[in-house]
Motif scaffolding. Structure first.
Motif, mmCIF file in Angstrom:
data_model
loop_
_atom_site.group_PDB
_atom_site.id
_atom_site.type_symbol
_atom_site.label_atom_id
_atom_site.label_comp_id
_atom_site.label_asym_id
_atom_site.label_seq_id
_atom_site.Cartn_x
_atom_site.Cartn_y
_atom_site.Cartn_z
ATOM 1 N N ARG A 1 35.854 -59.047 24.651
ATOM 2 C CA ARG A 1 35.489 -60.213 23.833
ATOM 3 C C ARG A 1 36.744 -60.895 23.262
ATOM 4 N N ILE B 1 28.521 -59.651 27.353
ATOM 5 C CA ILE B 1 29.500 -60.729 27.292
ATOM 6 C C ILE B 1 28.991 -61.955 28.022
ATOM 7 N N GLU C 1 29.752 -53.638 26.079
ATOM 8 C CA GLU C 1 30.421 -54.925 25.950
ATOM 9 C C GLU C 1 30.294 -55.726 27.254
#
Length: 152
Positions: free
Chosen positions: A26, A152, A148
């Protein structure tokens, strides 16, 4: 958090200072995918990261012009750590005979190599050097976190 870019003699673009700088996916996106072209390249990188993580890869390292101030890099240059990678990994991610297909699918150059000594570290060392001046410059390291990558 990434350090500020630095100017280098004989370089048209600012680069990360020497060393390996660790960030989350990120954070990487927020810093480097700041225009449409870079976002398009980033999408390919995310696809590669998902495929690598699914096969057991835990880390990826990105260098080259994508981690510089260049507005429109041609691609991204990355290497991935082979430790723990299962034989089920798609051959397009490691077979040099499939390099063109790899670039078409993932929009960048992906090489095998981790941030350690020995033969597996050669590609890492190659990507951490400027192609023209051969000076060492910074690279970004990312742990491939499955949650993650999915969000994303």
């Amino acid at each position: 958090m990434l350090p500020a870019m630095v100017a280098r003699p004989h370089s048209a673009f600012d680069v990360l200072p020497q060393g390996l700088h660790h960030v989350s996916l990120r954070e990487f996106r927020d810093v480097f995918a700041y225009n449409d072209h870079r976002a398009w390249l980033f999408e390919g990188l995310v696809l590669a990261c998902r495929a690598l993580r699914q096969a057991g890869c835990g880390r990826i390292y990105i260098g080259g012009s994508y981690v510089s101030s260049k507005e429109r890099p041609g691609d991204y240059d990355a290497c991935w750590d082979p430790a723990g990678v299962l034989p089920s990994l798609d051959p397009v991610l490691y077979d040099d005979n499939l390099a063109l297909e790899r670039r078409q699918i993932y929009r960048g150059d992906l090489l095998i190599g981790g941030a350690h000594d020995g033969p597996a570290g050669e590609n890492f060392r190659f990507l951490s050097r400027d192609k023209v001046t051969h000076e060492e410059r910074g690279m970004v390291g990312m742990k491939l976190n499955i949650l993650e990558l999915l969000n994303i």
